[in-house]
Design a protein around this motif. Structure first.
Motif, PDB file in Angstrom:
ATOM      1  N   GLU A 178       1.389   5.377   0.914  1.00  0.00           N
ATOM      2  CA  GLU A 178       0.833   4.734   2.125  1.00  0.00           C
ATOM      3  C   GLU A 178       0.221   3.399   1.723  1.00  0.00           C
ATOM      4  O   GLU A 178      -0.983   3.283   1.498  1.00  0.00           O
ATOM      5  CB  GLU A 178      -0.204   5.659   2.767  1.00  0.00           C
ATOM      6  CG  GLU A 178      -0.505   5.328   4.211  1.00  0.00           C
ATOM      7  CD  GLU A 178      -1.372   6.379   4.893  1.00  0.00           C
ATOM      8  OE1 GLU A 178      -2.359   5.994   5.525  1.00  0.00           O
ATOM      9  OE2 GLU A 178      -1.059   7.585   4.779  1.00  0.00           O
ATOM     10  N   LYS A 179       1.061   2.391   1.653  1.00  0.00           N
ATOM     11  CA  LYS A 179       0.671   1.092   1.092  1.00  0.00           C
ATOM     12  C   LYS A 179      -0.385   0.369   1.905  1.00  0.00           C
ATOM     13  O   LYS A 179      -1.150  -0.435   1.371  1.00  0.00           O
ATOM     14  CB  LYS A 179       1.912   0.207   0.959  1.00  0.00           C
ATOM     15  CG  LYS A 179       2.911   0.692  -0.083  1.00  0.00           C
ATOM     16  CD  LYS A 179       4.104  -0.244  -0.159  1.00  0.00           C
ATOM     17  CE  LYS A 179       5.044   0.123  -1.312  1.00  0.00           C
ATOM     18  NZ  LYS A 179       5.568   1.495  -1.202  1.00  0.00           N
ATOM     19  N   ASP A 180      -0.434   0.634   3.202  1.00  0.00           N
ATOM     20  CA  ASP A 180      -1.349  -0.108   4.075  1.00  0.00           C
ATOM     21  C   ASP A 180      -2.634   0.653   4.381  1.00  0.00           C
ATOM     22  O   ASP A 180      -3.300   0.391   5.381  1.00  0.00           O
ATOM     23  CB  ASP A 180      -0.644  -0.476   5.382  1.00  0.00           C
ATOM     24  CG  ASP A 180       0.473  -1.478   5.162  1.00  0.00           C
ATOM     25  OD1 ASP A 180       0.381  -2.251   4.190  1.00  0.00           O
ATOM     26  OD2 ASP A 180       1.436  -1.493   5.954  1.00  0.00           O
ATOM     27  N   ASN A 181      -2.995   1.580   3.528  1.00  0.00           N
ATOM     28  CA  ASN A 181      -4.242   2.321   3.721  1.00  0.00           C
ATOM     29  C   ASN A 181      -5.345   1.643   2.912  1.00  0.00           C
ATOM     30  O   ASN A 181      -5.315   1.658   1.679  1.00  0.00           O
ATOM     31  CB  ASN A 181      -4.061   3.772   3.264  1.00  0.00           C
ATOM     32  CG  ASN A 181      -5.270   4.638   3.603  1.00  0.00           C
ATOM     33  OD1 ASN A 181      -6.392   4.273   3.306  1.00  0.00           O
ATOM     34  ND2 ASN A 181      -5.016   5.768   4.227  1.00  0.00           N
ATOM     35  N   PRO A 182      -6.326   1.019   3.578  1.00  0.00           N
ATOM     36  CA  PRO A 182      -7.352   0.274   2.840  1.00  0.00           C
ATOM     37  C   PRO A 182      -8.229   1.160   1.956  1.00  0.00           C
ATOM     38  O   PRO A 182      -8.714   0.718   0.911  1.00  0.00           O
ATOM     39  CB  PRO A 182      -8.175  -0.381   3.957  1.00  0.00           C
ATOM     40  CG  PRO A 182      -7.916   0.442   5.170  1.00  0.00           C
ATOM     41  CD  PRO A 182      -6.528   0.955   5.040  1.00  0.00           C
ATOM     42  N   VAL A 183      -8.418   2.413   2.360  1.00  0.00           N
ATOM     43  CA  VAL A 183      -9.256   3.328   1.561  1.00  0.00           C
ATOM     44  C   VAL A 183      -8.591   3.621   0.222  1.00  0.00           C
ATOM     45  O   VAL A 183      -9.241   3.587  -0.834  1.00  0.00           O
ATOM     46  CB  VAL A 183      -9.514   4.631   2.342  1.00  0.00           C
ATOM     47  CG1 VAL A 183     -10.297   5.622   1.484  1.00  0.00           C
ATOM     48  CG2 VAL A 183     -10.282   4.330   3.627  1.00  0.00           C
ATOM     49  N   TYR A 184      -7.304   3.893   0.251  1.00  0.00           N
ATOM     50  CA  TYR A 184      -6.593   4.150  -0.999  1.00  0.00           C
ATOM     51  C   TYR A 184      -6.632   2.911  -1.894  1.00  0.00           C
ATOM     52  O   TYR A 184      -6.806   3.010  -3.116  1.00  0.00           O
ATOM     53  CB  TYR A 184      -5.128   4.526  -0.737  1.00  0.00           C
ATOM     54  CG  TYR A 184      -4.917   5.766   0.098  1.00  0.00           C
ATOM     55  CD1 TYR A 184      -5.922   6.709   0.295  1.00  0.00           C
ATOM     56  CD2 TYR A 184      -3.679   6.003   0.721  1.00  0.00           C
ATOM     57  CE1 TYR A 184      -5.716   7.837   1.068  1.00  0.00           C
ATOM     58  CE2 TYR A 184      -3.460   7.131   1.483  1.00  0.00           C
ATOM     59  CZ  TYR A 184      -4.480   8.048   1.667  1.00  0.00           C
ATOM     60  OH  TYR A 184      -4.260   9.166   2.429  1.00  0.00           O
ATOM     61  N   ARG A 185      -6.457   1.743  -1.286  1.00  0.00           N
ATOM     62  CA  ARG A 185      -6.485   0.497  -2.056  1.00  0.00           C
ATOM     63  C   ARG A 185      -7.861   0.297  -2.712  1.00  0.00           C
ATOM     64  O   ARG A 185      -7.960  -0.090  -3.884  1.00  0.00           O
ATOM     65  CB  ARG A 185      -6.180  -0.700  -1.149  1.00  0.00           C
ATOM     66  CG  ARG A 185      -4.751  -0.757  -0.656  1.00  0.00           C
ATOM     67  CD  ARG A 185      -3.822  -1.277  -1.724  1.00  0.00           C
ATOM     68  NE  ARG A 185      -2.464  -1.447  -1.219  1.00  0.00           N
ATOM     69  CZ  ARG A 185      -1.468  -1.951  -1.930  1.00  0.00           C
ATOM     70  NH1 ARG A 185      -1.678  -2.325  -3.179  1.00  0.00           N
ATOM     71  NH2 ARG A 185      -0.264  -2.067  -1.407  1.00  0.00           N
TER      72      ARG A 185
END
Length: 352
Positions: free
Chosen positions: A304-311
């Protein structure tokens, strides 16, 4: 049988031979279809149901075939078979309700739900036909309540669900009622309905997952764990149950049980739940195993490239490993996705 007679005679025993049991009748395709459907083996059920509908066409056969096709998202043939069922028997109320469910599922899976709203109107029109066929068939009102909820008409939804419950107090309908009440912000009433549903169907893992998740949101960590522990016992192959259990044990700061749960969720559904990798990454940070944490956050971001939390968490794990460039890169990406993300702002500032 002849062999038995020879042996008995040769031994001089004065007794009648034991009759050989008659061979068991082979189950009919419709029976096989029903058993496989109930077992959740949809691909296998499809062949049996198609054979049943071909060999002995009936409302039952077309209905069951359509139910299997619906589960496999073969909506066009499902609609055709439900109409065939009703052509044979216009009073076959189950087929009207199943047809309404197909329209509802098509709406839910539509790329543009606004453009697909007419499917919900079709569902409601079909449910009127069901009510005319049998005004005391409880599922008609249960599905109507669900359709109204998707339309955002919560009061009519609750009215329809209450009518269904008055005809038959079904745990799954109570769960639907709870979901509608949640949409209205009536959390305590929703909890009461989930509690009643679980008491009526204590072996339903799905109900326990929903109830446990809601209890966790309300801050009742121990109550959530009690239900989610039971859910993984009832359905050890259910990845969602393990994921929610991981969240509950994380809230309790039981890193071992949280980690085991997230690992199990990821093993059961490697690409479906990126939250499992993210959860495991956070557990590993608590355990100060930053390299493994980074590995799991990288998996979450890949899914999920567009998940800010993961980033952000991937950036933070880089920071903990001393990689300032990697930390800033990921935290800046988190900020691009969510400009007001304070933790990401602080991370970016620290790693200039």
């Amino acid at each position: 049988m002849a062999l038995g007679l020879v042996l008995l005679g040769g031994l001089g025993l004065a007794q009648a031979p034991t009759p050989t049991p008659a061979p068991k009748a082979q189950p009919k395709p419709l029976e096989v279809c029903a058993v496989l459907y109930e077992a959740g083996r949809m691909e296998a059920a499809l062949k049996a149901c198609e054979k049943a509908a071909t060999d002995t066409p009936s409302s039952d056969a077309f209905y069951l075939l359509a139910r299997v096709q619906t589960e496999l998202q073969l909506f066009t043939p499902a609609i055709d078979n439900l109409r065939a069922s009703l052509k044979l028997n216009a009073g076959y109320v189950q087929s009207y309700v199943a047809l309404a469910q197909v329209y509802t599922k098509q709406y839910l899976l539509a790329d543009n739900r606004d453009a697909a709203k007419g499917l919900l109107d079709q569902a409601l029109a079909t449910l009127k036909e069901a009510e005319r066929a049998n005004p005391k068939y409880a599922p008609t009102y249960a599905v109507r309540g669900i359709v109204y909820a998707y339309q955002g008409k919560y009061d009519p939804a609750i009215e329809a669900l209450n009518k269904s419950l008055a005809l038959k107090d079904d745990p799954q309908v109570r769960a639907s009622m709870a979901e509608v009440l949640l949409r209205q912000g009536k959390v305590d009433e929703a909890l009461k309905n989930y509690d009643d549903a679980v008491k009526a169907a204590p072996n339903s893992a799905a109900l326990r997952i929903k109830y446990g998740s809601l209890l966790l949101l309300r801050g009742d960590v121990d109550g959530a764990i009690a239900h989610l522990d039971q859910a993984v016992v009832l359905a050890p192959g259910n990845a969602e149950a393990w994921l929610e259990r991981g969240d509950a044990y994380f809230a309790k700061k039981d890193w071992k049980q949280a980690g085991v749960s997230y690992e199990q969720a990821a093993a059961l559904a490697p690409v479906r739940y990126p939250d499992a990798y993210a959860g495991l990454g956070r557990v590993l940070i608590e355990l100060k195993d930053y390299q493994k944490a980074k590995y799991n956050f990288t998996k979450a971001v890949a899914l999920e490239k567009d998940n800010p939390v993961y980033r952000y968490w991937l950036g933070h794990s880089n920071e903990l490993l001393g990689d300032k460039v990697g930390a800033k890169t990921q935290c800046d990406e988190a900020l691009r996705l969510k400009p007001d993300y304070k933790e990401a702002q602080d991370c970016s500032s620290r790693n200039k």
